[in-house]
Design an enzyme around this catalytic site. Structure first.
Site, short mmCIF file in Angstrom:
data_model
loop_
_atom_site.label_atom_id
_atom_site.label_comp_id
_atom_site.label_asym_id
_atom_site.label_seq_id
_atom_site.Cartn_x
_atom_site.Cartn_y
_atom_site.Cartn_z
N GLY A 1 0.85 -1.15 -0.19
CA GLY A 1 -0.08 -0.13 0.13
C GLY A 1 0.73 1.15 0.00
O GLY A 1 0.50 2.43 0.40
N ARG B 1 -14.41 -14.65 -11.18
CA ARG B 1 -13.76 -13.47 -11.40
C ARG B 1 -14.94 -12.12 -11.57
O ARG B 1 -14.96 -11.23 -10.79
CB ARG B 1 -13.20 -13.22 -12.50
CG ARG B 1 -11.60 -13.60 -12.31
CD ARG B 1 -10.78 -13.66 -13.46
NE ARG B 1 -9.47 -14.10 -13.40
CZ ARG B 1 -8.61 -14.22 -14.36
NH1 ARG B 1 -8.97 -14.30 -15.65
NH2 ARG B 1 -7.40 -14.87 -14.17
N MET C 1 -3.41 -7.18 -7.11
CA MET C 1 -2.81 -8.11 -8.11
C MET C 1 -4.05 -9.19 -8.53
O MET C 1 -3.94 -10.34 -8.33
CB MET C 1 -1.87 -8.84 -7.06
CG MET C 1 -0.59 -8.02 -7.00
SD MET C 1 0.11 -7.28 -8.41
CE MET C 1 1.30 -6.58 -7.84
N ILE D 1 -6.90 -9.54 -11.80
CA ILE D 1 -7.31 -9.18 -12.80
C ILE D 1 -8.81 -8.79 -12.90
O ILE D 1 -9.66 -9.38 -12.56
CB ILE D 1 -7.19 -10.32 -14.11
CG1 ILE D 1 -5.91 -10.62 -14.31
CG2 ILE D 1 -7.76 -9.98 -15.46
CD1 ILE D 1 -5.47 -11.82 -15.33
N HIS E 1 1.79 0.64 -12.78
CA HIS E 1 2.62 -0.50 -13.28
C HIS E 1 3.84 -0.07 -13.33
O HIS E 1 4.34 1.05 -13.80
CB HIS E 1 2.16 -1.12 -14.75
CG HIS E 1 3.05 -1.95 -14.97
ND1 HIS E 1 2.47 -3.38 -14.58
CD2 HIS E 1 3.88 -2.33 -16.10
CE1 HIS E 1 3.28 -4.32 -15.28
NE2 HIS E 1 4.20 -3.83 -16.23
N THR F 1 -8.43 -1.34 -19.27
CA THR F 1 -9.35 -1.82 -20.21
C THR F 1 -9.26 -3.22 -19.99
O THR F 1 -8.59 -3.79 -19.17
CB THR F 1 -8.76 -1.36 -21.78
OG1 THR F 1 -7.47 -1.71 -21.78
CG2 THR F 1 -8.91 0.07 -22.02
N ASP G 1 -2.94 -4.51 -18.63
CA ASP G 1 -1.77 -3.80 -18.75
C ASP G 1 -1.49 -2.89 -20.14
O ASP G 1 -0.63 -2.51 -20.61
CB ASP G 1 -0.47 -3.95 -18.29
CG ASP G 1 -0.37 -4.51 -16.93
OD1 ASP G 1 -1.16 -4.06 -16.07
OD2 ASP G 1 0.43 -5.57 -16.56
N GLU H 1 6.97 6.10 -8.79
CA GLU H 1 5.60 5.78 -8.70
C GLU H 1 4.89 6.83 -7.68
O GLU H 1 3.58 7.29 -8.06
CB GLU H 1 5.17 4.47 -8.37
CG GLU H 1 5.79 3.35 -9.29
CD GLU H 1 5.59 2.02 -8.80
OE1 GLU H 1 4.41 1.65 -8.35
OE2 GLU H 1 6.53 1.03 -9.14
C1 GAR Z 1 3.78 -1.25 -7.18
O1 GAR Z 1 5.24 -1.26 -7.77
C2 GAR Z 1 3.08 -1.23 -8.42
O2 GAR Z 1 3.41 -0.54 -9.48
C3 GAR Z 1 2.89 -2.75 -8.75
O3 GAR Z 1 2.76 -3.41 -7.35
C4 GAR Z 1 3.56 -2.54 -6.34
C5 GAR Z 1 2.48 -2.07 -5.39
O4 GAR Z 1 3.36 -1.76 -4.32
N1 GAR Z 1 1.64 -3.29 -9.39
C6 GAR Z 1 1.88 -3.93 -10.25
O5 GAR Z 1 2.58 -4.71 -10.67
C7 GAR Z 1 0.43 -4.14 -10.95
N2 GAR Z 1 0.69 -4.72 -12.27
P1 GAR Z 1 2.45 -0.80 -3.21
O6 GAR Z 1 1.54 -1.71 -2.73
O7 GAR Z 1 3.53 -0.52 -1.96
O8 GAR Z 1 1.79 0.26 -3.71
#
Ligand code: GAR
Length: 224
Positions: free
Chosen positions: A19, A76, A101, A103, A120, A152, A156, A185
């Site tokens: 998070g 899902r 995580m 879909i 991402h 979409t 990704d 990010e």
């Molecule tokens: C982040 O690096 C995010 O970009 C990635 O998971 C991590 C979550 O970190 N997301 C993906 O890979 C989605 N395809 P966080 O829980 O500390 O925000």
């Protein structure tokens, strides 16, 4: 989207883990750089630290257990219908995937067209999917980074909103690269949400145009 909003944009955040991106959004709201309110954080993991972060900031947190739905042919979709109920109950306007995580299915995408964002840790369309920092190292790329995009039905694949580049060092481990990408990010996600809240994102096909700040017309001397 119009940019005449006076009420803060109502955000729903979906998160499965640590998070830290959720925290970056919370911080941007609390320090006044993002005019929004997180009305609910939902996780598919009971012990997700993201839920603790929400609780600490007085944000409603919901654990939505996927287990009772396992084994159904529409597992899902059924999960996303339950998610949708929660998002609608809290009148969420924009959904943020922050380390979510699972879909997302058409159930959610059709209910929130161009109103679901994801972050991402790679420069899409390179390296979609999982373990992408290691994949970037294995591939020998020199620059990676992160992408915020609309969600979409292709994983990704949605229209790209903003990206940040991160150089890869020859000595990098996946952990070191992930940490440097994560810093970006945390800067990028609040920025993308702010652009949305200000009504500055316009989707044309698979491209997102970002409206520039309007410059004031210079009065003509003839008219004076
Ligand atoms: C982040 O690096 C995010 O970009 C990635 O998971 C991590 C979550 O970190 N997301 C993906 O890979 C989605 N395809 P966080 O829980 O500390 O925000």
């Amino acid at each position: 989207m119009s940019n005449d909003r006076t009420q803060p944009l109502r955000l729903g955040v979906l998160a499965s883990g640590r998070g830290s991106n959720l925290q970056a959004i919370i911080d941007a709201i609390e320090n006044g750089t993002l005019h929004a309110r997180i009305v609910v954080v939902i996780s598919n993991k009971r012990d997700a630290p993201a839920l603790d972060r929400a609780r600490k900031h007085g944000i409603t947190e919901v654990f939505l257990d996927p287990k009772p739905l396992v084994g159904r042919p529409d597992t899902r979709e059924a999960y996303d219908r339950a998610l949708l109920d929660v998002l609608q109950k809290y009148e969420v306007e924009l959904v943020l995937l922050a380390g979510y995580m699972k879909i997302v299915t058409s159930v959610l995408i059709q209910a929130y067209p161009q109103r679901i964002m994801n972050i991402h840790p790679a420069l899409l369309p390179a390296f979609p999917g999982l373990d992408v920092q290691q994949k970037a190292l294995d591939h020998g790329v020199k620059i990676s980074g992160c992408t915020v995009h609309f969600v979409t039905e292709g994983v990704d694949e949605g229209p790209i909103i903003v990206q940040a580049a991160v150089p890869i060092l020859e000595t990098d481990t996946a952990e070191e690269l992930s940490a440097r990408i994560l810093e970006q990010e945390h800067r990028l996600y609040p920025q993308a949400v702010r652009l949305y809240a200000e009504g500055k994102l316009h989707v044309e096909g698979r491209c997102v145009r970002i409206q520039k700040n309007e410059s004031r017309p210079i009065p003509s001397t003839d008219a004076v």
